[in-house]
Design an enzyme around this catalytic site. Structure first.
Site, PDB file in Angstrom:
ATOM      1  N   GLU A  69       3.285  -4.753   7.948  1.00 17.69           N
ATOM      2  CA  GLU A  69       2.279  -3.830   8.486  1.00 17.69           C
ATOM      3  C   GLU A  69       2.317  -3.698   9.992  1.00 17.69           C
ATOM      4  O   GLU A  69       2.034  -2.635  10.539  1.00 17.69           O
ATOM      5  CB  GLU A  69       0.876  -4.258   8.041  1.00 17.69           C
ATOM      6  CG  GLU A  69       0.569  -3.939   6.585  1.00 17.69           C
ATOM      7  CD  GLU A  69       1.025  -4.993   5.599  1.00 17.69           C
ATOM      8  OE1 GLU A  69       1.849  -5.861   5.982  1.00 17.69           O
ATOM      9  OE2 GLU A  69       0.575  -4.945   4.439  1.00 17.69           O
ATOM     10  N   GLY A 113       0.918  -5.260   0.635  1.00 22.96           N
ATOM     11  CA  GLY A 113      -0.037  -5.527  -0.443  1.00 22.96           C
ATOM     12  C   GLY A 113       0.598  -6.250  -1.628  1.00 22.96           C
ATOM     13  O   GLY A 113      -0.108  -6.901  -2.398  1.00 22.96           O
ATOM     14  N   ALA A 118       0.849  -1.187   0.000  1.00 23.22           N
ATOM     15  CA  ALA A 118       0.000   0.000   0.000  1.00 23.22           C
ATOM     16  C   ALA A 118       0.883   1.235   0.000  1.00 23.22           C
ATOM     17  O   ALA A 118       1.956   1.246   0.611  1.00 23.22           O
ATOM     18  CB  ALA A 118      -0.900  -0.005   1.228  1.00 23.22           C
ATOM     19  N   GLU A 168       0.379  -9.727  -0.679  1.00 28.35           N
ATOM     20  CA  GLU A 168      -1.048 -10.072  -0.653  1.00 28.35           C
ATOM     21  C   GLU A 168      -1.626 -10.251  -2.059  1.00 28.35           C
ATOM     22  O   GLU A 168      -2.427 -11.154  -2.299  1.00 28.35           O
ATOM     23  CB  GLU A 168      -1.832  -9.009   0.117  1.00 28.35           C
ATOM     24  CG  GLU A 168      -1.492  -9.028   1.601  1.00 28.35           C
ATOM     25  CD  GLU A 168      -2.142  -7.893   2.363  1.00 28.35           C
ATOM     26  OE1 GLU A 168      -1.892  -6.717   2.015  1.00 28.35           O
ATOM     27  OE2 GLU A 168      -2.905  -8.174   3.293  1.00 28.35           O
TER      28      GLU A 168
HETATM   29  C1  HXC Z   1       4.795   4.771  -0.695  1.00 28.81           C
HETATM   30  C2  HXC Z   1       6.833   3.972  -1.292  1.00 28.81           C
HETATM   31  C3  HXC Z   1       6.515   2.693  -0.773  1.00 28.81           C
HETATM   32  C4  HXC Z   1       5.227   2.511  -0.205  1.00 28.81           C
HETATM   33  C5  HXC Z   1       8.500   2.614  -1.560  1.00 28.81           C
HETATM   34  N1  HXC Z   1       8.072   3.879  -1.766  1.00 28.81           N
HETATM   35  N2  HXC Z   1       7.573   1.878  -0.953  1.00 28.81           N
HETATM   36  N3  HXC Z   1       5.980   4.987  -1.235  1.00 28.81           N
HETATM   37  N4  HXC Z   1       4.412   3.588  -0.180  1.00 28.81           N
HETATM   38  N5  HXC Z   1       4.817   1.330   0.282  1.00 28.81           N
HETATM   39  C6  HXC Z   1       8.802   4.968  -2.394  1.00 28.81           C
HETATM   40  C7  HXC Z   1       9.827   5.590  -1.463  1.00 28.81           C
HETATM   41  O1  HXC Z   1       9.216   6.516  -0.608  1.00 28.81           O
HETATM   42  C8  HXC Z   1      10.774   6.232  -2.434  1.00 28.81           C
HETATM   43  O2  HXC Z   1      10.215   7.426  -2.911  1.00 28.81           O
HETATM   44  C9  HXC Z   1      10.782   5.261  -3.600  1.00 28.81           C
HETATM   45  O3  HXC Z   1       9.568   4.509  -3.486  1.00 28.81           O
HETATM   46  C10 HXC Z   1      11.953   4.301  -3.552  1.00 28.81           C
HETATM   47  O4  HXC Z   1      11.944   3.619  -2.291  1.00 28.81           O
HETATM   48  P1  HXC Z   1      13.201   3.631  -1.284  1.00 28.81           P
HETATM   49  O5  HXC Z   1      12.679   3.397   0.067  1.00 28.81           O
HETATM   50  O6  HXC Z   1      14.050   4.822  -1.500  1.00 28.81           O
HETATM   51  O7  HXC Z   1      14.003   2.344  -1.818  1.00 28.81           O
HETATM   52  P2  HXC Z   1      14.903   1.353  -0.940  1.00 28.81           P
HETATM   53  O8  HXC Z   1      15.758   2.130   0.023  1.00 28.81           O
HETATM   54  O9  HXC Z   1      15.580   0.475  -1.910  1.00 28.81           O
HETATM   55  O10 HXC Z   1      13.881   0.498  -0.066  1.00 28.81           O
HETATM   56  C11 HXC Z   1      12.911  -0.309  -0.700  1.00 28.81           C
HETATM   57  C12 HXC Z   1      11.893  -0.816   0.374  1.00 28.81           C
HETATM   58  C13 HXC Z   1      11.307   0.396   1.112  1.00 28.81           C
HETATM   59  C14 HXC Z   1      12.613  -1.747   1.354  1.00 28.81           C
HETATM   60  C15 HXC Z   1      10.811  -1.626  -0.374  1.00 28.81           C
HETATM   61  O11 HXC Z   1      10.858   1.344   0.147  1.00 28.81           O
HETATM   62  C16 HXC Z   1      10.148   0.061   1.996  1.00 28.81           C
HETATM   63  O12 HXC Z   1      10.316  -0.492   3.088  1.00 28.81           O
HETATM   64  N6  HXC Z   1       8.917   0.424   1.579  1.00 28.81           N
HETATM   65  C17 HXC Z   1       7.730   0.248   2.367  1.00 28.81           C
HETATM   66  C18 HXC Z   1       7.245  -1.178   2.270  1.00 28.81           C
HETATM   67  C19 HXC Z   1       6.028  -1.415   3.203  1.00 28.81           C
HETATM   68  O13 HXC Z   1       6.099  -1.164   4.407  1.00 28.81           O
HETATM   69  N7  HXC Z   1       4.907  -1.848   2.614  1.00 28.81           N
HETATM   70  C20 HXC Z   1       3.675  -2.097   3.366  1.00 28.81           C
HETATM   71  C21 HXC Z   1       2.807  -0.890   3.245  1.00 28.81           C
HETATM   72  S1  HXC Z   1       1.510  -0.854   4.425  1.00 28.81           S
HETATM   73  P3  HXC Z   1      11.015   8.821  -2.875  1.00 28.81           P
HETATM   74  O14 HXC Z   1      10.024   9.803  -3.378  1.00 28.81           O
HETATM   75  O15 HXC Z   1      11.436   9.029  -1.464  1.00 28.81           O
HETATM   76  O16 HXC Z   1      12.167   8.588  -3.805  1.00 28.81           O
HETATM   77  C22 HXC Z   1       0.305  -1.808   3.878  1.00 28.81           C
HETATM   78  C23 HXC Z   1      -0.893  -1.862   4.851  1.00 28.81           C
HETATM   79  C24 HXC Z   1      -2.075  -1.116   4.436  1.00 28.81           C
HETATM   80  O17 HXC Z   1       0.380  -2.455   2.824  1.00 28.81           O
HETATM   81  C25 HXC Z   1      -3.351  -1.730   4.961  1.00 28.81           C
HETATM   82  C26 HXC Z   1      -4.282  -2.096   3.841  1.00 28.81           C
HETATM   83  C27 HXC Z   1      -5.719  -2.198   4.287  1.00 28.81           C
END
Ligand code: HXC
Length: 257
Positions: free
Chosen positions: A131, A108, A65, A111
């Site tokens: 999450e 997601g 997400a 998922e």
């Molecule tokens: C928004 C995201 C993102 C995300 C990455 N980006 N994942 N933006 N939401 N889930 C963006 C970063 O902000 C960044 O933008 C660009 O993508 C590149 O990511 P980096 O973090 O710079 O890359 P890296 O250092 O290689 O790390 C990759 C990563 C990390 C390990 C995947 O991005 C990460 O941990 N992302 C979050 C993953 C996560 O937690 N997903 C679960 C989401 S919550 P900028 O603009 O800064 O360059 C969820 C629950 C919701 O799914 C509930 C549903 C009902």
């Protein structure tokens, strides 16, 4: 249809849907969630397509997400819009979907892979349900589908810790179908998709429905559905052709419909 965040391509009887929001590692805001669902549903409705592939980029299949989108959500807006509800329809697609996972498949991303029917991943793939560390829970079917897929012991561990796991572990615990050598992922996905797309269409739809019923309902009601599907297919032209071809020691000539 034209999409902003997805690429779609057809190769023969195979429909390929690819996440195309590389600047955010294919994170799912509302538009991406709608588009991925719509793209798969469009191929599902297209008679010339027999199987689909869902792929991401090299660095990320899908980073889950969009945290910047979810950050602004409140209980009220989330409940009203029922975020992830529409995406759940990926699991309602009737034709098989092969997920081809490279790089990050977090939240997601894991998922949506679990909503697909076959998951292939290469050695760069990393799965996680992070999450818990963001103060929420995986809300797009992670706890439900991962538990059904791998059982409580492993699902609970990964849901409670948010730890990453690689393709080898995912294969070991039975969450994915196969680990594919680097560089071979799309070729293997394509070969498998073509193989499935060449099967009699009715059988493919019924086989998928039959397997999925088992995950969704208890054993006895599931067996009833399975028996009905089996009985129904006995009346199909491709069943007559497939079985006659075997008896006559020749290749079947399926209608696919
Ligand atoms: C928004 C995201 C993102 C995300 C990455 N980006 N994942 N933006 N939401 N889930 C963006 C970063 O902000 C960044 O933008 C660009 O993508 C590149 O990511 P980096 O973090 O710079 O890359 P890296 O250092 O290689 O790390 C990759 C990563 C990390 C390990 C995947 O991005 C990460 O941990 N992302 C979050 C993953 C996560 O937690 N997903 C679960 C989401 S919550 P900028 O603009 O800064 O360059 C969820 C629950 C919701 O799914 C509930 C549903 C009902």
């Amino acid at each position: 249809a034209e999409f902003k965040f997805m690429k779609t391509e057809r190769r023969g009887n195979v429909g390929i849907v690819t996440f195309n929001r590389p600047e955010a590692l294919n994170a799912l805001n509302e538009d991406v969630a709608i588009e991925v669902t719509d793209a798969l549903r469009a191929f599902d409705a297209d008679d010339s397509i027999g199987c689909m592939i869902l792929a991401g980029g090299e660095k990320a299949f899908c980073a889950g997400a969009d945290i910047k989108y979810v950050l602004d959500q409140t209980f009220e807006t989330a409940y009203l819009h029922d975020f992830a509800n529409y995406m759940d329809q990926v699991a309602e697609v009737r034709k098989p979907i092969i997920a081809a996972v490279r790089g990050f498949a977090f939240g997601g991303g894991t998922e949506i892979a679990l909503m697909c029917d076959i998951i292939l991943a290469d050695l760069t793939a990393q799965f996680a349900l992070p999450e818990v560390g963001l103060g929420v829970i995986p809300g797009a079917g992670g706890p439900a589908r991962m538990t059904r897929s791998v059982g409580k012991a492993k699902a609970m561990y990964y849901v409670l810790t948010g730890k990453r796991f690689d393709a080898a572990e995912a294969e070991r615990i039975g969450m994915i179908t196969k680990v594919v050598e680097d560089g071979r992922l799309m070729d293997e996905a394509m070969a498998l998709a073509q193989e499935i797309a060449a099967m009699p269409r009715l059988s493919v739809l019924a086989c998928k429905e039959g397997v999925n019923q088992q995950a969704e309902v208890p054993l006895i009601p599931g067996r009833k559905v399975e028996r009905r599907l089996a009985h129904a297919l006995f009346g199909s032209a491709d069943k007559m052709e497939g079985m006659a071809a075997f008896a006559e020691k020749r290749k079947p000539n399926f209608t696919k419909y």
